[in-house]
Design an enzyme around this catalytic site. Structure first.
Site, PDB file in Angstrom:
ATOM      1  N   SER A  45       4.448  -2.610   2.939  1.00  0.00           N
ATOM      2  CA  SER A  45       4.209  -3.886   2.272  1.00  0.00           C
ATOM      3  C   SER A  45       3.910  -4.951   3.318  1.00  0.00           C
ATOM      4  CB  SER A  45       5.441  -4.294   1.451  1.00  0.00           C
ATOM      5  OG  SER A  45       5.736  -3.314   0.472  1.00  0.00           O
ATOM      6  N   GLY A  79       0.830  -1.193   0.000  1.00  0.00           N
ATOM      7  CA  GLY A  79       0.000   0.000   0.000  1.00  0.00           C
ATOM      8  C   GLY A  79       0.861   1.238   0.000  1.00  0.00           C
ATOM      9  N   PHE A 116       1.965   3.143   2.410  1.00  0.00           N
ATOM     10  CA  PHE A 116       2.983   3.304   3.428  1.00  0.00           C
ATOM     11  C   PHE A 116       3.691   1.995   3.787  1.00  0.00           C
ATOM     12  CE2 PHE A 116       0.530   7.175   4.874  1.00  0.00           C
ATOM     13  CZ  PHE A 116       1.469   8.065   4.361  1.00  0.00           C
ATOM     14  N   ASP A 162     -10.337   5.061   8.017  1.00  0.00           N
ATOM     15  CA  ASP A 162     -10.118   4.581   6.643  1.00  0.00           C
ATOM     16  C   ASP A 162     -10.890   3.284   6.405  1.00  0.00           C
ATOM     17  OD1 ASP A 162      -9.184   4.751   4.077  1.00  0.00           O
ATOM     18  OD2 ASP A 162      -7.193   3.940   4.506  1.00  0.00           O
TER      19      ASP A 162
END
Length: 336
Positions: free
Chosen positions: A73, A69, A71, A189
């Site tokens: 892995s 993603g 920011f 999120d």
């Protein structure tokens, strides 16, 4: 590497003193089928913690990439003989502060245990050369739920997504949110890609990199301009966050509403350019289509339409809490 912002802002007081202190060196021990942390001695006092601030790298085996993603892995690995998920949080070259804040935010729910929340096993910023690289800020070990998420189930599978299934997933999400909110943690999120589905078909909330720990007894937090990781995904972001207003658990309810709409329709919530969508959500109350969508005219669809309208209300005070949503979802499930 120390946190660039006060750690007390992100972690409970019974956790943050031990994060960068070598005295916390007790290994995880196997107990039954799960990994647990034994009672440790912190600053001369005993404290029982559900996770460890030390990773025993010699016990880590066979890391295979499973996803990545903005920011970091994620890898599948073996730790003390059990399958775990290993997340490496990396430095973002465009926003190094945000990536460091994202690592610490990942630990906002580390002390919590719930079947609908991905469990943190260990986390550290101390990574040996053999396992790290210059772009790594820290490493987090978590329970391995699997590689399937709701994004893949909604858009990547041809088979029908039956009503009983998406209602069960929705109920799982709200159970997880109720628990998080009761402990003053706001995820910020919630979206299909951050909702993992286990081999037992249980939905679990993952990826806390945008989360915020509210002050005790505080329902709304005014974000510091230095908390640059706050935000989440624009298609699911509540309008008050887009306006730069205070953060509350109701922001997660808005995101849940968009996610529920996706589960029901299996369509993308918006079309058009990002900036146009953001402006329309705030200025013109743009929401995914329910008025002209025939799926919301069925016996089950009509109460879902009313529920969605409440969840994504522009006025966050009009949105239900996660606790208030649970009986509505259970009632919908009883109608199937």
């Amino acid at each position: 590497m120390p946190s660039p912002i006060p750690v007390t802002r992100l972690l409970p007081k019974d956790i943050y003193p031990s994060l960068d202190i070598g005295i916390c060196s007790s290994p995880l021990t196997k107990h039954g089928s799960t990994l647990q942390v034994p009672i440790q001695r912190l600053h001369g006092r005993a404290a029982s913690r559900p996770w460890s601030s030390v990773i025993h790298w010699k016990e880590l085996r066979s890391a295979h990439p499973v996803g990545s993603g903005g920011f970091g892995s994620v890898y599948r690995a073996e730790y003390f003989g059990q399958t775990v998920a290993l997340k490496k949080v990396k430095k973002c070259t465009k926003n190094k502060l945000a990536s460091r804040q994202s690592f610490w935010a990942e630990l906002n729910a580390a002390h919590l245990r719930h079947k609908n929340i991905v469990r943190v096993i260990a986390a550290t910023t101390c990574v040996p050369e053999d396992f790290g690289d210059e772009s790594s800020i820290g490493t987090i070990l978590m329970e391995f739920v699997g590689i399937k998420n709701l994004q893949q189930i909604i858009y990547g599978h041809a088979e029908p997504l039956r009503e009983d299934r998406w209602l069960r997933y929705s109920t799982d999400i709200i159970h997880g949110l109720r628990f998080l909110h009761s402990h003053s943690v706001v995820h910020l999120d919630i979206k299909p890609a951050n909702l993992l589905v286990s081999s037992e078909d249980i939905c679990k909330i993952a990826d806390f990199g945008s989360s915020l720990k509210l002050d005790s007894g505080c329902e709304v937090s005014t974000c510091s301009p230095h908390l640059s990781h706050i935000g989440g995904t624009y298609t699911h972001r509540a309008p008050e966050l887009l306006r730069g207003e205070g953060v509350s658990p109701k922001a997660d309810i808005f995101s849940f509403g968009i996610t529920l709409w996706q589960l029901i329709t299996r369509e993308q919530p918006y079309t058009g350019e990002r900036q146009h969508v953001l402006y329309a959500v705030v200025a013109h109350n743009l929401r995914p289509s329910i008025q002209t969508n025939p799926v919301f005219e069925s016996q089950l669809g009509r109460p879902c339409k009313a529920l969605l309208s409440r969840c994504w209300s522009a006025d966050c005070s009009c949105r239900p809490t996660a606790l208030e949503l649970l009986p509505h979802l259970e009632q919908l499930r009883s109608q199937i």
